[in-house]
Design an enzyme around this catalytic site. Structure first.
Site, PDB file in Angstrom:
ATOM      1  N   ASN A 150      33.277  25.028  41.090  1.00 19.25           N
ATOM      2  CA  ASN A 150      33.909  26.159  40.406  1.00 19.25           C
ATOM      3  C   ASN A 150      34.305  25.735  38.990  1.00 19.25           C
ATOM      4  O   ASN A 150      35.088  24.796  38.818  1.00 19.25           O
ATOM      5  CB  ASN A 150      35.139  26.589  41.223  1.00 19.25           C
ATOM      6  CG  ASN A 150      35.823  27.804  40.634  1.00 19.25           C
ATOM      7  OD1 ASN A 150      36.012  27.875  39.421  1.00 19.25           O
ATOM      8  ND2 ASN A 150      36.205  28.747  41.466  1.00 19.25           N
ATOM      9  N   HIS A 152      38.091  26.673  35.393  1.00 20.65           N
ATOM     10  CA  HIS A 152      39.106  26.006  34.567  1.00 20.65           C
ATOM     11  C   HIS A 152      38.548  25.414  33.286  1.00 20.65           C
ATOM     12  O   HIS A 152      39.305  25.080  32.372  1.00 20.65           O
ATOM     13  CB  HIS A 152      39.848  24.952  35.387  1.00 20.65           C
ATOM     14  CG  HIS A 152      40.714  25.578  36.437  1.00 20.65           C
ATOM     15  ND1 HIS A 152      41.456  26.715  36.200  1.00 20.65           N
ATOM     16  CD2 HIS A 152      40.938  25.258  37.729  1.00 20.65           C
ATOM     17  CE1 HIS A 152      42.102  27.057  37.297  1.00 20.65           C
ATOM     18  NE2 HIS A 152      41.790  26.193  38.242  1.00 20.65           N
ATOM     19  N   HIS A 161      34.590  32.864  38.846  1.00 16.94           N
ATOM     20  CA  HIS A 161      35.364  34.048  39.246  1.00 16.94           C
ATOM     21  C   HIS A 161      35.572  34.931  38.027  1.00 16.94           C
ATOM     22  O   HIS A 161      36.262  34.537  37.086  1.00 16.94           O
ATOM     23  CB  HIS A 161      36.717  33.573  39.807  1.00 16.94           C
ATOM     24  CG  HIS A 161      37.563  34.651  40.393  1.00 16.94           C
ATOM     25  ND1 HIS A 161      38.727  34.383  41.084  1.00 16.94           N
ATOM     26  CD2 HIS A 161      37.435  35.999  40.409  1.00 16.94           C
ATOM     27  CE1 HIS A 161      39.272  35.511  41.502  1.00 16.94           C
ATOM     28  NE2 HIS A 161      38.512  36.519  41.082  1.00 16.94           N
ATOM     29  N   ARG A 206      37.532  37.548  36.888  1.00 23.03           N
ATOM     30  CA  ARG A 206      38.748  38.266  37.288  1.00 23.03           C
ATOM     31  C   ARG A 206      38.867  39.565  36.509  1.00 23.03           C
ATOM     32  O   ARG A 206      38.352  39.695  35.403  1.00 23.03           O
ATOM     33  CB  ARG A 206      39.992  37.399  37.031  1.00 23.03           C
ATOM     34  CG  ARG A 206      40.112  36.182  37.930  1.00 23.03           C
ATOM     35  CD  ARG A 206      41.447  35.488  37.698  1.00 23.03           C
ATOM     36  NE  ARG A 206      42.542  36.261  38.230  1.00 23.03           N
ATOM     37  CZ  ARG A 206      43.123  36.028  39.422  1.00 23.03           C
ATOM     38  NH1 ARG A 206      42.728  35.017  40.171  1.00 23.03           N
ATOM     39  NH2 ARG A 206      44.096  36.794  39.842  1.00 23.03           N
ATOM     40  N   ARG A 243      40.925  36.360  32.615  1.00 22.60           N
ATOM     41  CA  ARG A 243      41.787  35.289  32.081  1.00 22.60           C
ATOM     42  C   ARG A 243      41.050  33.984  31.845  1.00 22.60           C
ATOM     43  O   ARG A 243      41.481  33.161  31.066  1.00 22.60           O
ATOM     44  CB  ARG A 243      42.999  35.050  32.972  1.00 22.60           C
ATOM     45  CG  ARG A 243      42.678  34.361  34.281  1.00 22.60           C
ATOM     46  CD  ARG A 243      43.925  33.918  34.989  1.00 22.60           C
ATOM     47  NE  ARG A 243      44.669  35.051  35.521  1.00 22.60           N
ATOM     48  CZ  ARG A 243      45.422  34.979  36.621  1.00 22.60           C
ATOM     49  NH1 ARG A 243      45.530  33.841  37.275  1.00 22.60           N
ATOM     50  NH2 ARG A 243      46.083  36.020  37.061  1.00 22.60           N
ATOM     51  N   GLU A 279      32.523  35.023  42.241  1.00 29.05           N
ATOM     52  CA  GLU A 279      33.718  35.497  42.938  1.00 29.05           C
ATOM     53  C   GLU A 279      34.208  36.749  42.235  1.00 29.05           C
ATOM     54  O   GLU A 279      34.281  36.777  41.004  1.00 29.05           O
ATOM     55  CB  GLU A 279      34.811  34.424  42.914  1.00 29.05           C
ATOM     56  CG  GLU A 279      34.491  33.220  43.765  1.00 29.05           C
ATOM     57  CD  GLU A 279      35.560  32.141  43.644  1.00 29.05           C
ATOM     58  OE1 GLU A 279      36.532  32.314  42.881  1.00 29.05           O
ATOM     59  OE2 GLU A 279      35.408  31.120  44.304  1.00 29.05           O
ATOM     60  N   THR A 289      46.542  31.697  41.118  1.00 31.46           N
ATOM     61  CA  THR A 289      45.191  31.571  41.658  1.00 31.46           C
ATOM     62  C   THR A 289      45.113  32.466  42.891  1.00 31.46           C
ATOM     63  O   THR A 289      46.126  33.060  43.278  1.00 31.46           O
ATOM     64  CB  THR A 289      44.862  30.097  41.995  1.00 31.46           C
ATOM     65  OG1 THR A 289      43.527  30.014  42.512  1.00 31.46           O
ATOM     66  CG2 THR A 289      45.822  29.520  43.021  1.00 31.46           C
ATOM     67  N   THR A 290      43.936  32.578  43.499  1.00 25.54           N
ATOM     68  CA  THR A 290      43.793  33.454  44.658  1.00 25.54           C
ATOM     69  C   THR A 290      44.728  32.956  45.762  1.00 25.54           C
ATOM     70  O   THR A 290      44.572  31.850  46.266  1.00 25.54           O
ATOM     71  CB  THR A 290      42.333  33.432  45.171  1.00 25.54           C
ATOM     72  OG1 THR A 290      41.469  33.471  44.044  1.00 25.54           O
ATOM     73  CG2 THR A 290      42.068  34.606  46.068  1.00 25.54           C
ATOM     74  N   GLU A 331      34.070  33.005  53.690  1.00 27.11           N
ATOM     75  CA  GLU A 331      34.572  31.742  53.149  1.00 27.11           C
ATOM     76  C   GLU A 331      35.996  31.596  53.670  1.00 27.11           C
ATOM     77  O   GLU A 331      36.849  32.455  53.421  1.00 27.11           O
ATOM     78  CB  GLU A 331      34.550  31.726  51.618  1.00 27.11           C
ATOM     79  CG  GLU A 331      35.109  30.410  51.067  1.00 27.11           C
ATOM     80  CD  GLU A 331      34.837  30.206  49.584  1.00 27.11           C
ATOM     81  OE1 GLU A 331      33.751  30.602  49.108  1.00 27.11           O
ATOM     82  OE2 GLU A 331      35.726  29.659  48.910  1.00 27.11           O
ATOM     83  N   HIS A 378      39.244  26.292  48.583  1.00 23.73           N
ATOM     84  CA  HIS A 378      40.575  26.470  47.983  1.00 23.73           C
ATOM     85  C   HIS A 378      41.443  25.252  48.241  1.00 23.73           C
ATOM     86  O   HIS A 378      41.736  24.914  49.380  1.00 23.73           O
ATOM     87  CB  HIS A 378      41.302  27.724  48.471  1.00 23.73           C
ATOM     88  CG  HIS A 378      42.241  28.251  47.414  1.00 23.73           C
ATOM     89  ND1 HIS A 378      43.507  27.754  47.252  1.00 23.73           N
ATOM     90  CD2 HIS A 378      42.065  29.157  46.432  1.00 23.73           C
ATOM     91  CE1 HIS A 378      44.083  28.359  46.223  1.00 23.73           C
ATOM     92  NE2 HIS A 378      43.225  29.212  45.703  1.00 23.73           N
TER      93      HIS A 378
HETATM   94  N1  PXP Z   1      37.007  29.659  46.757  1.00 22.41           N
HETATM   95  C1  PXP Z   1      37.622  30.781  46.326  1.00 22.41           C
HETATM   96  C2  PXP Z   1      37.260  32.068  46.997  1.00 22.41           C
HETATM   97  C3  PXP Z   1      38.534  30.769  45.262  1.00 22.41           C
HETATM   98  O1  PXP Z   1      39.116  31.898  44.854  1.00 22.41           O
HETATM   99  C4  PXP Z   1      38.803  29.546  44.629  1.00 22.41           C
HETATM  100  C5  PXP Z   1      39.728  29.512  43.450  1.00 22.41           C
HETATM  101  O2  PXP Z   1      39.170  30.225  42.412  1.00 22.41           O
HETATM  102  C6  PXP Z   1      38.132  28.400  45.083  1.00 22.41           C
HETATM  103  C7  PXP Z   1      37.264  28.484  46.171  1.00 22.41           C
HETATM  104  C8  PXP Z   1      38.344  27.071  44.456  1.00 22.41           C
HETATM  105  O3  PXP Z   1      39.653  26.673  44.649  1.00 22.41           O
HETATM  106  P1  PXP Z   1      40.199  25.349  43.934  1.00 22.41           P
HETATM  107  O4  PXP Z   1      40.108  25.614  42.460  1.00 22.41           O
HETATM  108  O5  PXP Z   1      41.585  25.230  44.436  1.00 22.41           O
HETATM  109  O6  PXP Z   1      39.293  24.235  44.358  1.00 22.41           O
END
Ligand code: PXP
Length: 254
Positions: free
Chosen positions: A6, A9, A42, A44, A48, A69, A99-100, A167, A207
């Site tokens: 992901n 960031h 993602h 959003r 952001r 996402e 975050t989610t 997921e 996550h």
């Molecule tokens: N999976 C989903 C559905 C998420 O929303 C996120 C955070 O955006 C992640 C995985 C990745 O989470 P992390 O950044 O904590 O590894």
């Protein structure tokens, strides 16, 4: 297991200065070169971190595949239908959250105390809304995954929506890791994965997974893909992104 990296960031950091560095597309290429099997981003509602132009550039440039996402937002669904990522993962979104924070509520809640996990008619969560929202995506050949807590009611409801994947939200497990609560949180993930697979769903997880807690994901049979962002980008600050992804890929894709 496969590793989805992901890159949200990277965009967060870029946006902090409002310029073009660091470039999420360059980050995706580096992640792919060091073992990422797919790239997760993602989009959003408040944009952001990842923006529309990032998504278009990612689709054009990545060599693996995009897991987009998104929340239940029709405008974002239109973008998905236009770019046709390999997969979308439907997540709940609240503007104020960092975050989610939790999984989608698709069915009624399960109290965890009994085996009774059929949603009550009076508490059907967003079942119809989710089922109808994802239909055009499935019809367009996009894999649809629903981000849910490891809750048996949610799993059963997810299986009836037509989605091919879930997921599992690993946040509670990650938080409990190394404490007395770890075992019960891990068991919830394992049971949810097992039920989902028995219902014909494929199962991803993600996550708050990091270089320590990720190892137990191998003890959940049949997980397809882990989506990991924060811990990799955090490590990358010290080691560089290539090394951070490589190290995670070694732990995930044994
Ligand atoms: N999976 C989903 C559905 C998420 O929303 C996120 C955070 O955006 C992640 C995985 C990745 O989470 P992390 O950044 O904590 O590894």
């Amino acid at each position: 297991m496969l590793l989805g990296v992901n890159i949200d960031h990277v965009a967060t950091l870029r946006n902090a200065r409002g310029g073009v560095e660091p470039d999420p597309v360059a980050a995706a290429a580096l992640a792919e070169a060091n073992g990422a099997n797919s790239i997760t981003a993602h989009l959003r509602e408040d944009r952001r971190h990842i923006r529309d132009d990032d998504i278009y550039a990612l689709v054009k440039n990545i060599k693996t595949s995009l897991n987009l996402e998104m929340a239940m937002d029709e405008k974002i669904r239109d973008i998905a239908l236009k770019i046709k990522p390999r997969a979308i993962c439907l997540v709940p979104e609240r503007r104020q959250e960092v975050t989610t924070e939790g999984g989608l509520e698709i069915g009624g809640r399960w109290d965890g105390k009994t085996d009774e996990c059929e949603a009550q008619d009076s508490d059907r969560g967003q079942f119809e809304k989710v089922r109808d929202f994802i239909r055009p995506l499935i019809d367009a050949g996009i894999e649809v995954s629903l981000f849910i807590d490891p809750d048996l009611t949610q799993v059963r409801a997810a299986a009836n929506t037509g989605a091919q994947f879930i997921e599992l939200h690993t946040g509670s497990y990650a938080e409990a890791f190394g404490t007395a609560a770890e075992e019960s949180e891990f068991t919830k993930l394992k049971m949810a994965a097992q039920l989902a697979q028995s219902q014909g769903l494929k199962v991803n997880a993600g996550h708050a997974l990091n270089y320590e807690n990720v190892c137990r994901m191998h003890d959940i049979p049949g997980l397809v893909e882990l989506n990991i962002g924060h811990s990799i980008i955090s490590r990358a600050v010290f080691t560089g992104l290539g090394a951070a992804v490589k190290e995670m890929a070694e732990l995930v894709c044994l």
